[in-house]
Design an enzyme around this catalytic site. Structure first.
Site, short mmCIF file in Angstrom:
data_model
loop_
_atom_site.label_atom_id
_atom_site.label_comp_id
_atom_site.label_asym_id
_atom_site.label_seq_id
_atom_site.Cartn_x
_atom_site.Cartn_y
_atom_site.Cartn_z
N ASP A 6 6.66 -17.31 -28.21
CA ASP A 6 7.72 -18.03 -28.92
C ASP A 6 8.48 -17.12 -29.87
O ASP A 6 7.94 -16.14 -30.39
CB ASP A 6 7.12 -19.16 -29.75
N HIS B 22 13.82 -22.52 -27.41
CA HIS B 22 13.03 -22.80 -28.62
C HIS B 22 13.95 -23.19 -29.79
O HIS B 22 13.58 -23.02 -30.95
CB HIS B 22 12.17 -21.59 -28.98
N HIS C 296 3.22 -15.26 -30.43
CA HIS C 296 4.56 -14.89 -30.88
C HIS C 296 4.74 -13.38 -30.73
O HIS C 296 3.93 -12.62 -31.28
CB HIS C 296 4.76 -15.28 -32.36
#
Length: 267
Positions: free
Chosen positions: A78, A129, A223
């Protein structure tokens, strides 16, 4: 050198109103991991990958990777792309793993189109996102549409294809979010394994947390914008492969079913 702007609150972090105390607690209690407990309840039912596959119409086709038979797991990242993304793509290419990237529009897709283009060209799945990482469940319908729609357009301008998957920041979703995602042709993708990598730069700990939580049909959340995360990826891949896991993208995890607009997928 790529420079990342001030980082947004990660997908698996506590809500902003409680951020400081909860984040300190997470950093202090390194053995604890924030996971699905933070996801909000709402009217929309959630569908597991196995349920999605089981509900697929029988058309005689066999997916390239058949997760009805294989021990599949999806690796997702992400909030990029950012300074560590090129290194991550090198690792994934070397390991022959395809991942799913949920990208932020304003400060990531727009300034780093070459990395977005490379992700798509190398066979990774690109997801949405949001534009600026706002909690969607706190926004109006029009604001939700703007957050998602602008990112859809930005990604399409770079790759030639609009995403079919999205991940709500912090996993926070509600019926308004479901309605907008359905209208934009997007499915919502949640997760069941995370390392809270926003709270530590300890690469070993990040790997340990993921390896402890990994399950068949699982979706891993990491991430690629944090310093300790990308160095943990080779060990995660090698160890899970030694356990018999096969790495797939989120659409491959659902196949032969296709992601359905407005659906919420959660292992």
């Amino acid at each position: 050198m790529l420079r990342t702007p001030r980082r947004p609150l990660p997908s698996d972090a506590p809500p902003r109103s409680r951020r400081t105390g909860r984040r300190r607690a997470a950093a202090a209690a390194l053995g604890l991991v924030v996971s699905g407990a933070l996801l909000t309840g709402c009217g929309q039912g959630r569908t597991t990958p196995a349920e999605a596959r089981g509900g697929a119409a029988a058309d005689g086709s066999t997916p390239a990777v058949d997760c009805r038979k294989e021990k599949c797991i999806a690796l997702t990242f992400d909030a990029g792309p950012g300074p560590h993304t090129a290194q991550l793509l090198d690792i994934l290419k070397e390991k022959k793993v395809h991942a799913t990237f949920f990208l932020l529009g304003k400060n990531h897709v727009v300034p780093h189109p070459d990395l977005v283009r490379r992700e798509a060209a190398e066979g990774h799945e690109i997801g949405n996102h949001t534009w600026s990482h706002e909690r969607l469940d706190e926004l109006s319908t029009e604001q939700i549409r703007d957050e998602l729609g602008r990112t859809q357009e930005a990604i399409k301008n770079v790759t030639g294809k609009a995403p079919t998957l999205m991940r709500p920041p912090q996993g926070r979703t509600n019926d308004k979010v479901h309605a907008v995602t359905r209208s934009l042709g997007l499915s919502e993708v949640l997760w069941n394994a995370t390392a809270s990598d926003y709270a530590t730069t300890d690469t070993r700990l990040i790997g340990d947390r993921i390896l402890k939580q990994a399950t068949r049909d699982g979706i891993i959340l990491l991430h690629d914008i944090y310093d300790g995360t990308v160095p943990a990826v080779p060990r995660i891949i090698d160890e899970l492969r030694s356990r018999g896991f096969v790495f797939v993208t989120v659409p491959q995890l659902l196949a032969p079913a296709a992601p359905q607009p407005g659906a919420v997928y959660h292992p």
